[in-house]
Design an enzyme around this catalytic site. Structure first.
Site: not given
Ligand code: BGC
Length: 405
Positions: A142, A178
């Site tokens: 992200k 999360d």
């Molecule tokens: C992450 C996860 C996370 C999800 C939602 C993803 O990019 O790898 O660990 O739960 O985003 O936030």
């Protein structure tokens, strides 16, 4: 190119199941299937705990009281904006910033309490856990890429920063993804809840495996997918090419980027200046104003003084295709997880869902429910999708309570 038929959703589910099995068996798989070293709360845990949430543009802190009778009360909460420098600079600076936020929060919330703060930490990235409060960051996602954190234990990093800030009365005692905190937050009140899903900037889910153990799937990484040339371009232009392929078709960080490429590829169309956010898609898709005036105003802001009505309609269609595909892939993923737990859908399942796309993107939750109906027919009545807002920090505090009980 963007349609996802019922047959394709079923094929998705077969592939997803096989990747789940391989991941659980420790074989090569695009699903990480990470053990979280935690089970669902009993609902009787009680006390006051601090919950933290890091994973998007804000860092949240919340002080939560658990009654021990499936009820909670928020005593105080704060939100701190993360700057780009925190997300992409030195890791120690990021964790020192978090500790500084915690210090300002606990200084403000004294209320005559001379207590030790037991902290639950929601850290929304793929983490390889070794115990409830031990976890190594495998890879940032992200858009985060703070240096020197991948391969390190994030609980240790935060506890060290807390010490550096002189916060001896605060200690991280539990760490969670999360999706896990979302599941915990809902299941403290609702024993039928056995899945936690995030459909926001990123996407992922966790669920209760056979012995009740919670598994973080990291489904954003699922790669048995039929991508379009637009998806391939979005991937190539991202900071992590080849990774998080399902996430790049489903989550809010990328939907706008796909829609933009589709729109720019329409015959005779030029480039859209500026960033085309997923929120804009939602606004365009739900635009029922006369002659799509709202869309016209939005596009004006983009420096397109006079987009024709037929262009606006075309853009609406492009946005809707991209987000409908996202919803149907999301539904197929949810259906895969439910059928892993309960192949014939005999029991009740509450799916706790959080995230901006599910909550705010026009028509998204309806399309997910519709797709689940196509997959399960009348058995969908056993599935309840429940929007579980801002559950990450709350679930983290509940997790800290399970550690203490
Ligand atoms: C992450 C996860 C996370 C999800 C939602 C993803 O990019 O790898 O660990 O739960 O985003 O936030």
């Amino acid at each position: 190119m963007f349609s996802v038929s019922l047959g394709e959703m079923k094929e998705f589910m077969r592939n997803f199941h096989s990747e789940m099995r391989k991941g659980l068996a420790g074989e090569k798989s695009s699903l990480r299937m990470l053990s979280e070293y935690v089970k669902k709360p009993r609902g009787t845990e009680s006390g006051i705990f601090l919950g933290l949430d890091l994973g998007g543009t804000n860092f949240r802190i919340l002080l939560l009281e658990l009654t021990g009778k499936r009820k909670t009360r928020i005593l105080s909460s704060s939100k701190f904006l993360l700057h780009k420098k925190h997300m992409t600079g030195a890791g120690t600076a990021l964790f020192d910033f978090l500790a500084a936020c915690i210090k300002s929060f606990t200084d403000k919330y004294k209320a005559g309490i001379d207590r030790k703060y037991r902290i639950g930490f929601t850290f929304s990235f793929p983490v390889k856990k070794r115990a409830l409060a031990r976890g190594i960051l495998i890879r940032w996602t992200k858009g985060f890429r703070a240096r020197g954190v991948e391969g390190k234990d994030v609980v240790l990093l935060l506890n060290e920063s807390l010490k550096r800030k002189g916060l001896r009365c605060a200690e991280v005692v539990a760490l969670a993804n999360d999706t896990v905190s979302t599941l915990l937050a809902r299941s403290y009140e609702d024993p039928d809840c056995d899945i936690g899903v995030i459909l926001g900037t990123g996407t992922n889910a966790c669920y209760c495996e056979r012995a009740g153990e919670i598994i973080n799937i990291e489904w954003g990484r699922f790669s048995k997918l039929r991508g379009t040339p637009y998806d391939k371009a979005v991937d190539r232009l991202s900071i992590n090419p080849g990774e998080q392929l399902l996430e790049k078709m489903v989550s809010g960080m990328y939907l706008g980027r796909i829609a933009r490429l589709v729109a720019e590829d329409l015959p005779g169309k030029g480039k859209l200046p500026g960033e085309f956010k997923s929120e804009y898609m939602s606004l365009i898709e739900s635009d029922s104003s006369k002659n799509m005036q709202k869309t016209k105003n939005l596009l004006k802001k983009f420096g397109m003084p006079d987009p024709s009505y037929s262009d606006r309609k075309l853009l609406k269609k492009a946005c809707s295709m991209v987000s409908t595909r996202a919803a149907r892939l999301g539904a197929a993923a949810i259906a895969s997880v439910i059928t892993r737990m309960d192949a014939r859908l005999l029991k009740k399942h509450t799916v706790a869902i959080d995230g901006s796309v599910y909550e705010k993107h026009s028509g998204f939750s309806r399309k997910i429910k519709q797709a689940l109906k196509e997959i399960f027919g009348k058995n969908t009545k056993n599935i309840r999708l429940v929007l579980t807002k801002d559950a990450s920090a709350k679930g983290a505090a509940i997790l800290a309570a399970t550690a203490a009980s």
